[in-house]
Design an enzyme around this catalytic site. Sequence first.
Site, short mmCIF file in Angstrom:
data_model
loop_
_atom_site.label_atom_id
_atom_site.label_comp_id
_atom_site.label_asym_id
_atom_site.label_seq_id
_atom_site.Cartn_x
_atom_site.Cartn_y
_atom_site.Cartn_z
N ASP A 137 7.21 -7.89 -1.86
CA ASP A 137 5.84 -8.01 -1.35
C ASP A 137 5.39 -9.44 -1.62
O ASP A 137 4.97 -9.77 -2.73
CB ASP A 137 4.92 -6.99 -2.02
CG ASP A 137 3.48 -7.08 -1.49
OD1 ASP A 137 3.15 -8.10 -0.85
OD2 ASP A 137 2.69 -6.15 -1.75
N LYS A 189 -1.76 -11.83 4.77
CA LYS A 189 -2.74 -12.86 4.39
C LYS A 189 -2.58 -14.19 5.14
O LYS A 189 -3.07 -14.32 6.24
CB LYS A 189 -2.67 -13.09 2.87
CG LYS A 189 -3.11 -11.83 2.09
CD LYS A 189 -3.47 -12.17 0.68
CE LYS A 189 -3.61 -10.96 -0.21
NZ LYS A 189 -4.89 -10.26 -0.08
N PHE A 234 -0.02 -4.36 -7.36
CA PHE A 234 -1.07 -4.20 -6.36
C PHE A 234 -0.44 -4.40 -4.99
O PHE A 234 0.02 -5.50 -4.65
CB PHE A 234 -2.24 -5.18 -6.54
CG PHE A 234 -3.35 -4.86 -5.57
CD1 PHE A 234 -4.29 -3.90 -5.87
CD2 PHE A 234 -3.41 -5.48 -4.33
CE1 PHE A 234 -5.28 -3.55 -4.94
CE2 PHE A 234 -4.39 -5.13 -3.39
CZ PHE A 234 -5.33 -4.17 -3.71
#
Length: 402
Positions: free
Chosen positions: A226, A255, A141
């Site tokens: 990531d 984030k 993802f």
Amino acid sequence: MSTTETAIASAEAHSAHNYHPLPVVVASAEGAWMTDVEGRRYLDLLAGYSALNFGHGNRRLIDAARAQLDRVTLTSRAFYHDRFADFCTELAALCGMETVLPMNTGAEAVETAVKTARKWGYRVKGVPDGMAKIIVASDNFHGRTTTIVSFSTDPEARADFGPYTPGFEIVPYGDLTAMREAMTENTVAVLIEPIQGEAGVLVPPAGYLPGVRELTRERNVLFIADEIQSGLGRTGKTFALDHEGVVPDMYVLGKALGGGVVPVSAVVSSADVLGVFRPGEHGSTFGGNPLACAVALEVIAMLRTGEYQQRAAELGDHLHRELGLLTGGGAVEAVRGRGLWAGVDIAPALGTGREISEKLMEEGVLVKDTHGSTIRIAPPLVISKEDLDWGLDRLRAVLSAR
Ligand SMILES: Cc1ncc(COP(=O)(O)O)c(C=O)c1O
């Protein structure tokens, strides 16, 4: 209708249905706790998918944002501003790298990484024009853009959004042999999550990540990590890769970098790699804005002390010990994760992840389900041990009541 029902009905009537939220309407939040429009309190065990690592309304972060709001909030990159250099210098130092390219959302940072790798491939590695390939993992993802969903293996994320962007090779996550076999002279990068969050907090087999490092170095391929969800303290270290002593060629961050206040993302790499860009070739109006830099600078300063990483490690050990005890009793089939991050596979007979999440909500605990009967637990790193234990008690109550 209750205030909650009215608010939900109105939201559903006037918004696209691209999410299926739990039926709670949050009005305020502090630390690890949220309060809904009817005054009910909930323990937040999701932390905005790790965007809220430092908790809701963190004083230091709110004060930094407030001070910046009174000075200057946006310049665009047409001009320099006085927080930009510090932000880039400090973030590069935190990562042990040289150069930063700021963006806003995680998906934008992943897109930036993809563009960087392709351009590096053509300009530095000498890959023939249009032939660059990036290897990614199954069940990844990395976001929601048309290019990113092109290399998703999740039909829900992908279906009906074609035509898809070519140039990606998907190999099974954790399988180094498959990755080696997929590599050609046109491979410019490997893009993976060191721990797959959305897939259910999947930790790859021991040796996999060092193996990826070795293989990519051998074949002159960029290793892009990531760490948007796994990085910045969540696993008990600054980066999930730190657990394996691995340093990638490029970190992709997001984030928690925005402290739960503003969206801040970045690609961090060497001067050689990010040096491929020339003015006009990539950018973002909001990327690296003064408000974002001010908040992120405070986030970086907090991470530099190591206290949040240590807290995540200690409370994470406790969390995994307690969750491990549940696996013996039949209600929980498996627990994975690292630090204050766990994927918990509930026995399907007890309900779907969604049903368990709804039950937990009724008990005052907010979590998010993922595929099947898996729930994810990722509290703010500032949660107290007492609150975490209270949340675990609620989980035990829900599992034994069913
Ligand atoms: C590993 C990873 N990469 C990328 C993203 C996309 O980030 P954003 O939602 O900010 O675009 C996410 C979001 O969940 C993520 O977990």
